[in-house]
Design a protein around this motif. Sequence first.
Motif, PDB file in Angstrom:
ATOM      1  N   PRO A 184       7.702  21.239  -2.807  1.00 53.13           N
ATOM      2  CA  PRO A 184       8.984  20.897  -2.052  1.00 53.13           C
ATOM      3  C   PRO A 184       8.460  20.294  -0.794  1.00 53.13           C
ATOM      4  CG  PRO A 184       9.060  23.262  -2.835  1.00 53.13           C
ATOM      5  CD  PRO A 184       7.793  22.661  -3.056  1.00 53.13           C
ATOM      6  N   GLU A 185       7.246  20.595  -0.023  1.00 46.36           N
ATOM      7  CA  GLU A 185       6.987  19.993   1.084  1.00 46.36           C
ATOM      8  C   GLU A 185       6.638  18.347   0.982  1.00 46.36           C
ATOM      9  OE1 GLU A 185       4.290  22.121   3.511  1.00 46.36           O
ATOM     10  OE2 GLU A 185       5.521  23.918   3.329  1.00 46.36           O
ATOM     11  N   LEU A 186       5.910  18.094  -0.036  1.00 44.13           N
ATOM     12  CA  LEU A 186       5.556  16.536  -0.476  1.00 44.13           C
ATOM     13  C   LEU A 186       6.748  15.986  -0.890  1.00 44.13           C
ATOM     14  CD1 LEU A 186       2.212  16.968  -2.520  1.00 44.13           C
ATOM     15  CD2 LEU A 186       2.857  16.235  -0.171  1.00 44.13           C
ATOM     16  N   SER A 187       7.951  16.626  -1.599  1.00 41.50           N
ATOM     17  CA  SER A 187       8.906  16.123  -2.134  1.00 41.50           C
ATOM     18  C   SER A 187       9.843  15.491  -0.868  1.00 41.50           C
ATOM     19  CB  SER A 187       9.849  17.024  -2.918  1.00 41.50           C
ATOM     20  OG  SER A 187      10.755  16.173  -3.346  1.00 41.50           O
ATOM     21  N   LYS A 188       9.650  16.402   0.200  1.00 40.38           N
ATOM     22  CA  LYS A 188      10.493  15.974   1.422  1.00 40.38           C
ATOM     23  C   LYS A 188       9.883  14.770   2.056  1.00 40.38           C
ATOM     24  CE  LYS A 188      12.548  18.117   5.502  1.00 40.38           C
ATOM     25  NZ  LYS A 188      12.598  16.797   6.436  1.00 40.38           N
ATOM     26  N   SER A 189       8.687  14.739   2.163  1.00 37.34           N
ATOM     27  CA  SER A 189       7.851  13.733   2.860  1.00 37.34           C
ATOM     28  C   SER A 189       7.781  12.661   2.006  1.00 37.34           C
ATOM     29  CB  SER A 189       6.294  14.054   2.876  1.00 37.34           C
ATOM     30  OG  SER A 189       6.116  15.274   3.850  1.00 37.34           O
ATOM     31  N   TYR A 190       7.856  12.585   0.542  1.00 43.18           N
ATOM     32  CA  TYR A 190       8.317  11.442  -0.300  1.00 43.18           C
ATOM     33  C   TYR A 190       9.524  10.943  -0.093  1.00 43.18           C
ATOM     34  CZ  TYR A 190       8.853   8.708  -4.588  1.00 43.18           C
ATOM     35  OH  TYR A 190       9.115   7.650  -5.290  1.00 43.18           O
ATOM     36  N   GLU A 191      10.547  11.463   0.016  1.00 37.83           N
ATOM     37  CA  GLU A 191      11.698  11.155   0.181  1.00 37.83           C
ATOM     38  C   GLU A 191      11.990  10.344   1.444  1.00 37.83           C
ATOM     39  OE1 GLU A 191      14.357  10.580  -2.042  1.00 37.83           O
ATOM     40  OE2 GLU A 191      12.913  11.792  -3.311  1.00 37.83           O
ATOM     41  N   ASN A 235       3.872   5.860  -5.555  1.00 35.49           N
ATOM     42  CA  ASN A 235       4.016   5.930  -7.165  1.00 35.49           C
ATOM     43  C   ASN A 235       2.861   7.073  -7.454  1.00 35.49           C
ATOM     44  OD1 ASN A 235       5.742   3.996  -7.433  1.00 35.49           O
ATOM     45  ND2 ASN A 235       4.412   2.484  -7.610  1.00 35.49           N
ATOM     46  N   ARG A 236       1.535   7.141  -6.752  1.00 33.68           N
ATOM     47  CA  ARG A 236       0.683   7.997  -6.953  1.00 33.68           C
ATOM     48  C   ARG A 236       1.188   9.393  -6.799  1.00 33.68           C
ATOM     49  NH1 ARG A 236      -3.272   4.182  -5.015  1.00 33.68           N
ATOM     50  NH2 ARG A 236      -3.168   5.289  -2.969  1.00 33.68           N
ATOM     51  N   LEU A 237       1.686   9.687  -5.640  1.00 33.83           N
ATOM     52  CA  LEU A 237       2.326  10.946  -5.164  1.00 33.83           C
ATOM     53  C   LEU A 237       3.371  11.361  -6.238  1.00 33.83           C
ATOM     54  CD1 LEU A 237       2.485  13.031  -2.845  1.00 33.83           C
ATOM     55  CD2 LEU A 237       4.060  11.494  -1.665  1.00 33.83           C
ATOM     56  N   ALA A 290       3.473  16.204 -12.251  1.00 33.07           N
ATOM     57  CA  ALA A 290       2.718  17.361 -12.777  1.00 33.07           C
ATOM     58  C   ALA A 290       2.795  18.560 -12.220  1.00 33.07           C
ATOM     59  CB  ALA A 290       1.114  16.652 -12.675  1.00 33.07           C
ATOM     60  N   GLN A 291       2.909  18.555 -10.873  1.00 33.77           N
ATOM     61  CA  GLN A 291       3.016  19.871 -10.093  1.00 33.77           C
ATOM     62  C   GLN A 291       4.007  19.647  -8.927  1.00 33.77           C
ATOM     63  OE1 GLN A 291      -0.676  21.438  -8.524  1.00 33.77           O
ATOM     64  NE2 GLN A 291       0.183  23.180  -8.101  1.00 33.77           N
ATOM     65  N   PRO A 292       5.404  20.173  -9.054  1.00 36.05           N
ATOM     66  CA  PRO A 292       6.457  19.920  -8.023  1.00 36.05           C
ATOM     67  C   PRO A 292       5.816  20.566  -6.925  1.00 36.05           C
ATOM     68  CG  PRO A 292       7.468  20.531  -9.988  1.00 36.05           C
ATOM     69  CD  PRO A 292       6.012  20.730 -10.171  1.00 36.05           C
ATOM     70  N   VAL A 313       0.923  -1.098   0.038  1.00 27.85           N
ATOM     71  CA  VAL A 313       0.125   0.080   0.144  1.00 27.85           C
ATOM     72  C   VAL A 313       0.788   1.410   0.052  1.00 27.85           C
ATOM     73  CG1 VAL A 313      -1.800   1.189   1.303  1.00 27.85           C
ATOM     74  CG2 VAL A 313      -2.051  -1.034   1.077  1.00 27.85           C
ATOM     75  N   ILE A 314       1.822   1.274   0.582  1.00 29.82           N
ATOM     76  CA  ILE A 314       2.876   2.362   0.936  1.00 29.82           C
ATOM     77  C   ILE A 314       3.330   2.675  -0.749  1.00 29.82           C
ATOM     78  CG2 ILE A 314       4.930   3.233   1.774  1.00 29.82           C
ATOM     79  CD1 ILE A 314       4.233   1.688   4.721  1.00 29.82           C
TER      80      ILE A 314
END
Length: 82
Positions: free
Chosen positions: A47-54, A35-37, A43-45, A29-30
């Motif tokens: 920065p905060e989501l990118s840090k959480s993604y990493e 992958n969806r994130l 499509a739309q960078p 699930v994670i």
Amino acid sequence: MIDQTQATGSELLSLVRKIMHDVNTPLCVINLSLNRLETVMDAQPHPELSKSYEEISASADKLLEIMSRLDQARAMIEKSGI
């Protein structure tokens, strides 16, 4: 004594398999969510989501390493025949 050892080995193998299943299910699930994130961030960078993604991705990678070690333990138990 041998029967008791075999029962213990069988129980250990069952436990390792259950742990692998219990970890793998949420890990799938994670990874699907990551992958969806990633698609959204492409499509739309953001920065905060990118840090959480990493951070989440690094944790998922650590769980994959644990799964690999559990699989090695499972194989060793099966091979030993205990």
